[in-house]
Motif scaffolding. Structure first.
Motif, PDB file in Angstrom:
ATOM      1  N   THR A 121      41.820  69.850  28.130  1.00 36.65           N
ATOM      2  CA  THR A 121      41.962  69.307  29.471  1.00 36.65           C
ATOM      3  C   THR A 121      40.598  69.361  30.164  1.00 36.65           C
ATOM      4  N   VAL A 122      40.563  68.985  31.441  1.00 36.36           N
ATOM      5  CA  VAL A 122      39.312  69.142  32.181  1.00 36.36           C
ATOM      6  C   VAL A 122      39.165  70.626  32.523  1.00 36.36           C
TER       7      VAL A 122
ATOM      8  N   SER B 275      34.790  69.228  22.420  1.00 34.91           N
ATOM      9  CA  SER B 275      35.260  70.608  22.593  1.00 34.91           C
ATOM     10  C   SER B 275      36.422  70.878  21.628  1.00 34.91           C
TER      11      SER B 275
ATOM     12  N   LYS C  64      33.568  73.729  28.464  1.00 35.13           N
ATOM     13  CA  LYS C  64      32.993  74.248  29.709  1.00 35.13           C
ATOM     14  C   LYS C  64      33.915  75.319  30.276  1.00 35.13           C
TER      15      LYS C  64
ATOM     16  N   TRP D 135      27.372  71.250  28.603  1.00 37.53           N
ATOM     17  CA  TRP D 135      27.091  69.838  28.860  1.00 37.53           C
ATOM     18  C   TRP D 135      28.370  69.013  28.924  1.00 37.53           C
ATOM     19  N   LEU D 136      29.517  69.639  28.670  1.00 33.79           N
ATOM     20  CA  LEU D 136      30.786  68.910  28.722  1.00 33.79           C
ATOM     21  C   LEU D 136      31.533  69.216  30.020  1.00 33.79           C
ATOM     22  N   GLU D 137      32.516  68.406  30.335  1.00 37.06           N
ATOM     23  CA  GLU D 137      33.421  68.685  31.460  1.00 37.06           C
ATOM     24  C   GLU D 137      34.796  69.102  30.948  1.00 37.06           C
ATOM     25  N   SER D 138      34.995  69.067  29.652  1.00 32.17           N
ATOM     26  CA  SER D 138      36.304  69.387  29.081  1.00 32.17           C
ATOM     27  C   SER D 138      36.323  70.801  28.509  1.00 32.17           C
ATOM     28  N   VAL D 139      37.521  71.267  28.235  1.00 27.54           N
ATOM     29  CA  VAL D 139      37.678  72.544  27.548  1.00 27.54           C
ATOM     30  C   VAL D 139      38.859  72.416  26.586  1.00 27.54           C
TER      31      VAL D 139
END
Lengths: 451, 433
Positions: free
Chosen positions: A127-128, A384, A227, A57-61
């Motif tokens: 980061t993304v 994250s 993600k 559900w996130l766009e970050s890692v």
């Protein structure tokens, strides 16, 4: 001072010190709720371990790389070498010299920190999700192919010496450093940054030699949360770290400290008071009992320390207790700062509260702690970086990452009775007091109350 | 770089009494952030009451006869709320994060906070707590230098007021003062209710109507006066300290349509890794830290720079900082430098957007300042649109080599940098100024 920054970007903390409560929004420990994911795990033949927690559900890692190259391996006359090396590896690696390395990290939108602790050198970035490969590639260079340029030794040394001077000015940081030194066994008790005299001795050859010996994959871990595609991550880590070789450093023999009270003289209006006593290590079956008891003592505005010292008597602005979980030993650290004239009263009360804690906690106090944990566990799903730190810590302390349901069950099953049985059977074997300020305190009679 | 975002929806409503409610709703979030942002802060205080906004913030948590402090704290913690409050020059904000199922209870507790009794016995205890907070602030580096620098830079302007106040002013404030200050400044017309995360907006409005619908407007309107920045170089000896601390304030633009340009400028110049100040000072080991940031207030803004270094390097570093400021105007902003700042700032925005409570702080701040909402998508577009020429233009319009520079540390005297537009003043104490 005031949070009038237009927008706080990730990684920047609020500047204000004028919060009502010191703990603020604490980072979250463990857990998941709505989406139950598996903890993923892969071991490479060279001993490097990869653990991952997908958060789709996130766009970050977020990624944390931890190498067993911490300050416990420093020779006593070279204390600070591991930290020094940690700074040096960031100053150019692989195809990039120092400036290009930092520039590229920014260009890829990578936010990062480098920190050397007692056991591990830690390199963490977020980061993304599309940029994970870039980050892994750069940090593989950092830990495997640093330039360690001779020209950077003096600038890094000067930076560290300045930081040491700054530490000496800050009574709160000084207290934490000296409490660790007084409480923990040698060499765990040494500040990773070292001392001015030992940092002055460190040479480029020392740094090269520390790097060659300790920057290796056996016992190292890469933790990934956020993600990502697991198969891709295994391939990437294999590609960047798979042919890395080395031998895990030997266990270090610990020498217990025997300090009971230490006072550090400091010209300040307040006296900083630190008290530490032992608890079970992270992997111990009683860990959660001790941890919950520490939270009753000093976590949040319903905690005993907050009520007794601040709400009822107005002695402190900041007072808390926190659990330090380690591999071989745990500890409860308590803190309060107050004017010199009320310092003795505050220390006596703090020690008396520790004594009372071992007489038992109440069911409603435990309910409050459980609500806080549940909340923190679930809210950690938004970060994250927080989850990455948790799974990395779980692995380094337990050599596995516990499924969330296991943690939830343990916490659910905690009862005031089981905690009280633990407390009664395990009174503190040793209590250490450190004060920083203009006034030395009397500890002996107060310590008798606590024990 | 391309940035993906989670879907979100902005909603806005005004109750009949004037209370504004705004929310950024994320159906997939794991938490709800709730905050009451009140437009009153240190700048609104008459001088004998220095620190009263912050004192009120503390006393609000002492509750009322129905909900005394112990019951309030218990109630917050029983629902696992992470809660806090903060006072600054422009505002006082009460905020929390809870699991989505608990937001109605949390909102009721926020409602209780807005009905404080200021019990006199609690007042004396809390006064002691705040005096300890002031002592702590004076003991920690940079030893009150921020308060002193602000007071000097802003001159007679109330933005120079201290948030904590002085020991004397805090000692003098009485329960009746807190009462009247609260009544005069807290109302449906000075507060905004902000929510983020997994919350249904219609339900929020309905519940807020029940809790806050009877809250009267207080009628307070802040007078905004122009700032006349003061040019001063001030040395404050602090015997026994090891490091020399600098704080510098310079005027910054306010009310720009493209204000993210200022934000990018601070990233390019700043002391964090990769910024020009970092390469100039931190990388060669000349300082312990150097930092540059931008602070926006209602009707005014400043650039702030802090620097900490060994006393033997202080004079040289101070001159070097001044030369750095002058050089900024001459050196072009390289396109790659701007791209670096844009990517770093944009990815930071995406990371921050995932945290409900972080968004709460940002949305509330923007609303109080401009009555405007910026979505993250909009901010990303604004960042992408900034040109190198625009950044350079800002540097020319708002030069850094002016304003107030304060230094605290073991040095008893220090020369001002060459071309500094003012004389040197030596103050004798760090408390109060």
């Amino acid at each position: 001072m005031a949070t009038t920054l237009r927008i706080l970007t990730w990684g920047c903390s609020a500047r204000s010190k004028h919060r009502r409560y010191n703990p603020g929004f604490s980072t979250v420990q463990i857990g998941r709720e709505r989406v139950v994911e598996t903890i993923l795990h892969h071991e490479f033949p060279n001993g490097l371990v990869l653990v991952g927690e997908p958060m789709r559900w996130l766009e970050s890692v977020a990624v944390s790389l931890r190498i067993p190259a911490g300050s416990i391996y420093d020779d006593s006359d070279k204390a600070g070498l591991a930290s020094f090396t940690g700074e040096m590896v960031m100053r150019g690696a692989g195809p990039r010299e120092s400036r290009t390395l930092v520039r590229d990290l920014g260009l890829y939108g990578i936010h990062y920190t480098e920190r050397v602790g007692t056991t591990y050198a830690k390199f963490t970035f977020a980061t993304v999700s599309s940029q994970i490969a870039r980050g892994l590639e750069i940090f593989a260079d950092v830990v495997r192919r640093p330039h360690l340029p001779a020209s950077q030794v003096e600038p890094v040394r000067q930076g560290i010496l300045q930081e040491l001077r700054g530490l000496a000015d800050d009574p709160g940081s000084l207290l934490v450093r000296e409490l660790r030194r007084a409480f923990y066994p040698y060499p765990v008790n040494r500040p990773p940054i070292g001392e001015a005299e030992t940092v002055a001795q460190i040479t480029l050859e020392d740094i090269q030699s520390h790097f060659r010996r300790y920057y290796q994959p056996d016992g190292a871990i890469v933790a990934v949360a956020g993600k990502f595609d697991w198969e891709d991550v295994i391939d990437l880590v294999g590609q960047f770290f798979g042919d890395w070789r080395g031998i895990r450093p030997p266990e270090i023999t610990l020498r217990p400290s025997e300090v009971i009270y230490r006072h550090i003289r400091h010209e300040s209006q307040q006296v900083q008071i630190g008290v530490a006593f032992p608890g079970p290590p992270y992997a111990h079956p009683d860990f959660f009992h001790a941890w919950a008891a520490a939270a009753v003592l000093g976590s949040g505005s319903s905690s005993r320390l907050f009520r007794e010292l601040r709400e009822k008597r107005g002695l402190c602005y900041g007072c808390w207790a926190t659990y330090h979980s380690g591999r071989s030993q745990g500890a409860i650290f308590c803190y309060a700062s107050t004017a010199a004239e009320t310092a003795q009263e505050t220390l006596n009360l703090l020690l008396a509260e520790i004594g009372k804690l071992f007489s038992g906690i109440r069911q409603e106090e435990l309910q409050r702690i459980k609500a806080g944990i549940k909340s923190a566990l679930i809210m950690s799903q938004e970060s994250s970086a927080a989850r990455c730190a948790v799974i990395a810590r779980e692995w380094t302390l337990l050599e596995r990452v516990r499924p969330v349901e296991e943690i939830r069950r343990i916490v659910d099953e905690l009862s005031a009775e089981s905690i009280n049985a633990f407390l009664q059977a395990n009174p503190p074997k040793r209590i250490v007091v450190v004060t920083v300020g203009a006034k030395e305190l009397e500890v002996n009679s107060a310590l008798q109350v606590a024990t | 770089m391309h940035f993906k975002l989670r879907p979100s929806q902005f909603c806005r409503h005004r109750l009949a009494n004037g209370l504004e409610i705004i929310a950024e709703c994320h159906p997939e979030a794991y938490a709800v952030g709730l905050g009451l942002f009140v437009s009153v802060g240190a700048r609104d205080e008459p001088s004998p009451w220095a620190g009263i906004s912050h004192f009120v913030e503390h006393m609000v948590f002492k509750g009322n006869a129905q909900f005394p402090s112990e019951r309030l704290n218990d109630a917050f913690e029983r629902i696992g709320a992470l809660y806090n409050a903060i006072t600054d020059e422009d505002s006082t904000n009460y905020f929390l994060a809870v699991l989505p199922e608990y937001w109605p209870e949390a909102l009721e507790l926020l409602g209780q906070l807005m009905q404080p009794d200021f019990p006199p016995d609690q007042l004396e205890l809390e006064r002691r707590v705040i005096l300890e907070e002031i002592r702590m602030d004076e003991d920690e580096p940079p030893y009150n230098a921020e308060d002193i620098c602000r007071r000097i830079f802003f001159g007679d302007h109330p933005l120079g007021n201290s948030i904590l106040g002085s020991k004397q002013s805090v000692a003098a404030i009485q329960a009746q003062d807190l009462h009247s200050y609260f009544q005069a400044h807290y109302g449906a017309d000075t507060a905004v209710l902000v929510a983020t995360g997994r919350i249904n907006f219609d339900e929020l409005v309905a519940k807020a109507e029940k809790i806050f619908g009877g809250w009267s407007p207080c009628g307070y309107r802040r007078q905004i006066h122009p700032v006349v920045p003061q040019q001063r170089f001030v040395v404050i000896p602090k015997p026994g300290s090891h490091q020399q601390y600098f704080l510098h304030l310079a005027p910054a633009p306010t009310g720009l349509a493209d204000w993210v340009a200022v934000w990018l400028l601070t990233a390019i110049l700043g002391g964090q890794e990769g910024g020009r100040l970092h390469w100039e000072f931190v990388d060669p080991g000349l300082v312990e830290t150097v930092d540059l940031w931008f602070e926006e207030h209602q009707g005014a803004a400043v650039f702030a720079v802090s620097m900490t270094c060994e006393p033997t390097l202080a004079e040289e570093n101070c001159q070097r900082l001044w030369d750095f400021y002058r050089r900024v105007r001459e050196e072009p902003i390289h396109p790659q430098e701007l791209e670096w700042a844009k990517n770093k700032v944009s990815s930071g925005l995406v990371l921050a957007s995932e945290l409900s409570v972080q968004r709460l702080a940002n949305i509330g701040h923007d609303w109080l300042l401009e009555r405007r909402y910026y979505s993250v998508a909009e901010l990303l577009e604004m960042v992408a649109a900034v040109s190198p020429e625009r950044i350079l233009q800002l540097v020319h319009e708002y030069p850094f080599d002016c304003g107030t520079l304060v230094t605290v540390g073991p040095l008893e005297e220090l020369s001002a940098p060459a071309h500094f537009p003012a004389e040197v003043t030596v103050l004798s104490t760090t408390s109060g100024a």
